[in-house]
Scaffold this motif. Structure first.
Motif, PDB file in Angstrom:
ATOM      1  N   UNK A  32       0.830  -1.210   0.000  1.00  0.00           N
ATOM      2  CA  UNK A  32       0.000   0.000   0.000  1.00  0.00           C
ATOM      3  C   UNK A  32       0.861   1.256   0.000  1.00  0.00           C
ATOM      4  N   UNK A  33       1.907   1.255   0.789  1.00  0.00           N
ATOM      5  CA  UNK A  33       2.809   2.412   0.829  1.00  0.00           C
ATOM      6  C   UNK A  33       3.458   2.634  -0.543  1.00  0.00           C
ATOM      7  N   UNK A  34       3.899   1.552  -1.174  1.00  0.00           N
ATOM      8  CA  UNK A  34       4.546   1.670  -2.491  1.00  0.00           C
ATOM      9  C   UNK A  34       3.553   2.154  -3.541  1.00  0.00           C
ATOM     10  N   UNK A  35       2.356   1.598  -3.547  1.00  0.00           N
ATOM     11  CA  UNK A  35       1.330   2.015  -4.503  1.00  0.00           C
ATOM     12  C   UNK A  35       0.977   3.488  -4.297  1.00  0.00           C
ATOM     13  N   UNK A  36       0.798   3.879  -3.046  1.00  0.00           N
ATOM     14  CA  UNK A  36       0.433   5.265  -2.735  1.00  0.00           C
ATOM     15  C   UNK A  36       1.535   6.231  -3.147  1.00  0.00           C
TER      16      UNK A  36
ATOM     17  N   UNK B 211      -0.008   8.754  -5.758  1.00  0.00           N
ATOM     18  CA  UNK B 211      -0.247  10.074  -5.167  1.00  0.00           C
ATOM     19  C   UNK B 211       0.977  10.980  -5.266  1.00  0.00           C
ATOM     20  N   UNK B 212       1.880  10.669  -6.177  1.00  0.00           N
ATOM     21  CA  UNK B 212       3.061  11.519  -6.329  1.00  0.00           C
ATOM     22  C   UNK B 212       2.616  12.911  -6.783  1.00  0.00           C
TER      23      UNK B 212
ATOM     24  N   UNK C 246      -8.178   5.477  -7.483  1.00  0.00           N
ATOM     25  CA  UNK C 246      -7.281   4.525  -6.824  1.00  0.00           C
ATOM     26  C   UNK C 246      -7.851   3.122  -6.906  1.00  0.00           C
ATOM     27  N   UNK C 247      -6.983   2.142  -6.742  1.00  0.00           N
ATOM     28  CA  UNK C 247      -7.421   0.743  -6.771  1.00  0.00           C
ATOM     29  C   UNK C 247      -7.152   0.013  -5.459  1.00  0.00           C
TER      30      UNK C 247
ATOM     31  N   UNK D 171       1.772   7.315   4.279  1.00  0.00           N
ATOM     32  CA  UNK D 171       2.594   8.531   4.359  1.00  0.00           C
ATOM     33  C   UNK D 171       2.379   9.415   3.138  1.00  0.00           C
ATOM     34  N   UNK D 172       2.260   8.807   1.954  1.00  0.00           N
ATOM     35  CA  UNK D 172       2.043   9.588   0.726  1.00  0.00           C
ATOM     36  C   UNK D 172       0.714  10.330   0.781  1.00  0.00           C
ATOM     37  N   UNK D 173      -0.301   9.708   1.340  1.00  0.00           N
ATOM     38  CA  UNK D 173      -1.604  10.364   1.468  1.00  0.00           C
ATOM     39  C   UNK D 173      -1.521  11.567   2.405  1.00  0.00           C
TER      40      UNK D 173
END
Length: 106
Positions: free
Chosen positions: A20-24, A28-29, A52-53, A60-62
């Motif tokens: 999830x962290x990697x996807x985000x 969300x970049x 999003x999927x 953290x990205x969010x």
């Protein structure tokens, strides 16, 4: 009484959180979000929702995206929607919506 956590369960939870962290981080970049915002504005839109999927609103990205949007003076919120997974599993996810014109805000 707390049930013991099995090594496999703990491993799977950590791997899911890592995914999830990697996807985000990618979805969300700021580069991708700014591009989506610019495309929407050029089309006459007042806001953009980032599709999003998976559930990433607690990553953290969010948090970084939300802080950036608010610092820039945008209106920011998380919009809830259902996501149907393979095998008919349904999950509720939250997609970020960034608005630069206030018209239409409820």
């Amino acid at each position: 009484m707390r049930s013991p956590v099995t090594p496999l369960k703990e491993f799977l939870a950590k791997e899911a959180a890592k995914a999830r962290e990697q996807y985000a981080a990618d979805a969300l970049s700021l580069t991708k979000v700014r591009e989506a915002m610019t495309t929407a504005a050029l089309a006459g839109e007042a806001a953009v929702r980032i599709p999003l999927t998976m559930r990433v609103h607690e990553t953290r990205a969010a948090a970084s995206l939300e802080a950036w949007a608010k610092e820039e003076g945008f209106l920011f919120g998380w919009v809830e929607r259902p996501l149907l997974r393979p095998g008919a599993c349904q999950e509720t996810i939250y997609e970020p919506e960034i608005r630069w014109i206030e018209a239409g805000i409820r």
